[in-house]
Enzyme design. Structure first.
Site, mmCIF file in Angstrom:
data_model
loop_
_atom_site.group_PDB
_atom_site.id
_atom_site.type_symbol
_atom_site.label_atom_id
_atom_site.label_comp_id
_atom_site.label_asym_id
_atom_site.label_seq_id
_atom_site.Cartn_x
_atom_site.Cartn_y
_atom_site.Cartn_z
ATOM 1 N NE ARG A 38 -4.393 26.837 5.407
ATOM 2 C CZ ARG A 38 -4.535 27.814 5.607
ATOM 3 N NH1 ARG A 38 -5.526 29.116 4.593
ATOM 4 N NH2 ARG A 38 -5.168 27.705 6.654
ATOM 5 N NE ARG A 64 -6.378 32.433 1.212
ATOM 6 C CZ ARG A 64 -7.352 32.789 3.281
ATOM 7 N NH1 ARG A 64 -7.299 31.411 2.915
ATOM 8 N NH2 ARG A 64 -7.051 33.584 3.636
ATOM 9 C CE LYS A 110 -11.953 32.991 4.351
ATOM 10 N NZ LYS A 110 -11.434 32.089 5.457
ATOM 11 C CE LYS A 151 -11.793 29.640 1.391
ATOM 12 N NZ LYS A 151 -12.728 29.573 3.038
ATOM 13 C CB CYS A 197 -12.246 24.520 12.240
ATOM 14 S SG CYS A 197 -12.262 25.247 13.935
ATOM 15 C CB CYS A 200 -7.114 28.594 15.595
ATOM 16 S SG CYS A 200 -8.049 30.082 14.177
ATOM 17 C CB CYS A 249 -14.381 31.064 15.312
ATOM 18 S SG CYS A 249 -13.625 31.649 13.611
ATOM 19 C CB CYS A 275 -12.093 26.902 8.831
ATOM 20 S SG CYS A 275 -11.468 28.463 8.814
HETATM 21 FE FE1 SF4 Z 1 -9.366 29.498 13.247
HETATM 22 FE FE2 SF4 Z 1 -12.458 29.938 13.141
HETATM 23 FE FE3 SF4 Z 1 -11.245 28.407 11.226
HETATM 24 FE FE4 SF4 Z 1 -11.822 27.316 13.501
HETATM 25 S S1 SF4 Z 1 -13.554 28.401 12.083
HETATM 26 S S2 SF4 Z 1 -9.625 27.079 12.031
HETATM 27 S S3 SF4 Z 1 -11.277 28.712 15.052
HETATM 28 S S4 SF4 Z 1 -10.745 30.497 11.833
#
Ligand code: SF4
Length: 635
Positions: free
Chosen positions: A73, A142, A229, A231, A451, A457, A496, A500
């Site tokens: 990244r 970050r 982290k 931000k 995401c 991931c 998840c 993100c």
């Molecule tokens: Fe991975 Fe969860 Fe972030 Fe999606 S929201 S990229 S599944 S850590």
């Protein structure tokens, strides 16, 4: 402050890593295709995640080795990508990666699919082309966000970008490990900070508590870096392109009467990651705590960071983000503790206009005779596919015009500094490559984010990026069916609960909660200034229409003039939404429930009513009331 005896394994690893050096300095040279578990933790601080392709993992035979690849990244404050870096990333993705680039929701690029043996070559190439990956992941500050628009006649935008870079440099890791491991000790000139930032990094604050560790190689972080982290975003009044309320620390630039930078309004304690079935984990919006003059900005930032550094939970990583300090203490106690580090009481926050969401797609005047153009990147994935040559277009424009690029916090991309002559030529390239103008993009797609989730991931519970286009198509069909085709609303999906793509701010948020199942969040708003609420814990994806149709119908018929879907859901609240939905079954004749009577309408009658509503320009509620009155009078 957490006792040293209780600290988690990651805390020990950080401490023993010799400022982020070990064990990756050893492991990078061995012949294995992966890093150890300890190595992967430290690797994150260098902007790299070790990943397994979860599709391949599922298909692999017993005893077969996992296929590891690395995700890199970029550290790109304010989303600025020099054209040289873009071309390098484009080539690296073809030569060493999976042939795509991923734009992130924090204004960075990700390269996926890099083998361990190529990692050093790829990182060195990024740095040689004015980029970096240091600090892009890990328990550290970050990528610092800023509004990407390069307006020249609105100085607040230039200040926001300037301070995004300065704060990013202030909070960058200072150990030499990054240069020693990846660049054989050669320090990149492009990563050298402004002299005022260098001075601020080691300058002790005026409070009774230390903001910096004197004589440490990491004056701000010390040996253990942050508990999790951290931000930061810099915003411009009225412009919420950075999703201001979701950051640990947001600073809004405040200008004086002469358009000079006077200081910043300060917001603290936003954060969206949570865990399913754990009520102790929360989503939280940042609170405004006051105004800081420009002269004190570095001391204030170091003070906020030091409070989290010293008081953040280093035992329980699920309770370690800065937002828990605000949640557990409340704003007033936080401000009191902050005074130990930054002793000047904060002045009241300056009054600001309402924040509005901006995506900057399409052509805009920069205010200096030049233009910038915002290009939508569906699901944040830069690739070529049938009917869309996005990667080709971006490469061609970059090669030909060498323009500064800015990534947006909604994973789109801007080409800036476009001359009037180049404008039509660039538009021709975009047309040729099948890139749609903003008004040609389905509004559901335009305002959607996902995401990456599967296959890369490791935390993904279910699909996100790969499934969102199908979900949008199904939502589109449903909206058309309900005569809501002109509606636009913000849909965000994640694989998840880490969130993100910031689903908890969306009008319709979908968060992976099981295999092909999603938690549904409703009631965020278009401008991303209000948190959504969980409406369903587990919605099987094949029940999407069944669950959403009643709500959309309810919205269509009961909305106030000009009310958006998110505002409607927020106004009514979950209880009423559930009540309506439970009285509605899309597979049976439509049922409309009034306070006193339940009337069952056949689909044909319902359709005639619908047509009447449209032709008479009445609300469905009015028509149903008319129908009820007429029906009752005949009984
Ligand atoms: Fe991975 Fe969860 Fe972030 Fe999606 S929201 S990229 S599944 S850590």
């Amino acid at each position: 402050m957490t006792s040293t005896l209780k600290r988690s394994k990651v805390e020990l690893l950080k401490q023993q890593s010799n400022f982020l050096r070990g064990p990756i300095d050893q492991e990078i040279t061995n012949q294995t295709s992966s890093f150890s578990q300890d190595g992967t933790q430290i690797l994150k601080f260098h902007g790299c995640y070790q990943q397994k392709d979860r599709d391949l993992e599922k298909a692999k035979q017993k005893g077969e080795e996992s296929a590891y690849t690395m995700m890199l990244r970029t550290r790109t404050p304010g989303g600025f990508i020099p054209w040289q870096l873009y071309l390098a990333l484009d080539q690296l993705s073809d030569r060493y990666g999976n042939h795509t680039l991923r734009t992130t929701t924090r204004q960075a690029f990700q390269l996926h699919g890099i083998l361990k043996q190529d990692l050093k070559t790829v990182i060195a190439d990024i740095v040689q082309h004015l980029g970096s990956t240091v600090g892009a992941c890990g328990d550290i500050n970050r990528n610092v966000m800023a509004p990407p628009a390069p307006f020249k006649h609105l100085p607040a935008y230039a200040y926001a970008r300037e301070y995004a870079l300065k704060i990013a440099d202030l909070l960058a890791p200072q150990g030499e490990a990054y240069f020693d491991i990846w660049l054989d000790g050669e320090k990149a000139v492009s990563l050298e900070a402004d002299p005022e930032v260098i001075q601020a990094r080691s300058q002790q604050g005026r409070g009774i508590a230390k903001t910096v560790f004197e004589h440490s190689r990491e004056p701000i972080y010390g040996t253990q870096y942050m508990p999790r982290k951290f931000k930061v975003a810099i915003a411009v009044p009225g412009d919420n392109s950075v999703d201001l309320y979701t950051n640990d620390l947001s600073l809004v630039v405040i200008l004086d009467q002469n358009d000079q930078l006077a200081g910043f309004n300060v917001y603290v304690g936003g954060g969206l990651g949570r865990s399913h079935n754990n009520d102790q984990t929360i989503v939280r919006l940042a609170d405004a705590i006051g105004f800081v003059p420009l002269s004190d900005i570095y001391e204030l930032v170091k003070g906020v960071v030091a409070v989290q550094r010293d008081y953040g939970d280093r035992l329980n990583r699920r309770h370690a983000r800065f937002k828990y300090i605000l949640h557990d203490w409340g704003v007033e106690k936080f401000k009191q503790v902050l005074q130990d580090y930054y002793p000047t009481p904060l002045a009241p926050a300056r009054e600001l206009p309402e924040f509005k969401y901006q995506d900057y797609l399409g052509w805009h005047d920069q205010g200096d005779g030049k233009y910038f153009v915002g290009i939508s990147i569906d699901n944040g994935r830069v690739l070529d596919r049938d009917g869309l040559q996005l990667k080709t277009a971006l490469r061609q424009i970059t090669k030909q015009y060498q323009l500064p690029i800015f990534l947006t916090p909604n994973h789109n991309l801007l080409f800036t500094e476009v001359t009037p002559k180049a404008k039509s030529e660039i538009q021709a390239i975009l047309d040729q490559c099948g890139i749609q103008a903003p008004d040609q993009i389905d509004p559901l797609t335009r305002y959607a984010m996902a995401c990456p989730a599967f296959p890369t991931c490791s935390l993904a519970i279910t699909e996100s990026e790969r499934i969102l286009p199908q979900v949008i198509e199904r939502l589109r069909t449903l909206l058309e069916k309900l005569d809501l085709g002109a509606e636009k609303f913000v849909t965000r999906m994640t694989g998840c609960p880490n969130g993100c793509a910031r689903p908890y701010m969306a009008e319709l948020g979908m968060v992976g909660s099981g295999v092909n199942e999603y938690q549904v969040w409703l009631g965020g708003n278009f401008d991303s200034t209000r948190l959504a609420q969980p409406y369903l814990q587990r919605m099987p994806l094949d029940q999407l229409e069944q669950e959403l149709e009643p709500l959309l119908l309810f919205f269509r018929d009961q909305r106030l003039a000009g009310e958006g879907f998110g505002d409607f859901c927020d106004r009514l609240g979950n209880e009423q939404l559930h009540q309506f939905a439970s009285n509605y079954r899309s597979d049976s004749p439509t049922k409309i429930k009034d306070q006193r009577h339940r009337v069952t309408l056949s689909p044909q009658i319902y359709e005639r009513l619908r047509q009447f509503v449209t032709s008479e320009n009445k609300s469905m509620k009015e028509v149903v009331e008319l129908a009820l009155t007429s029906y009752l009078s005949q009984q």
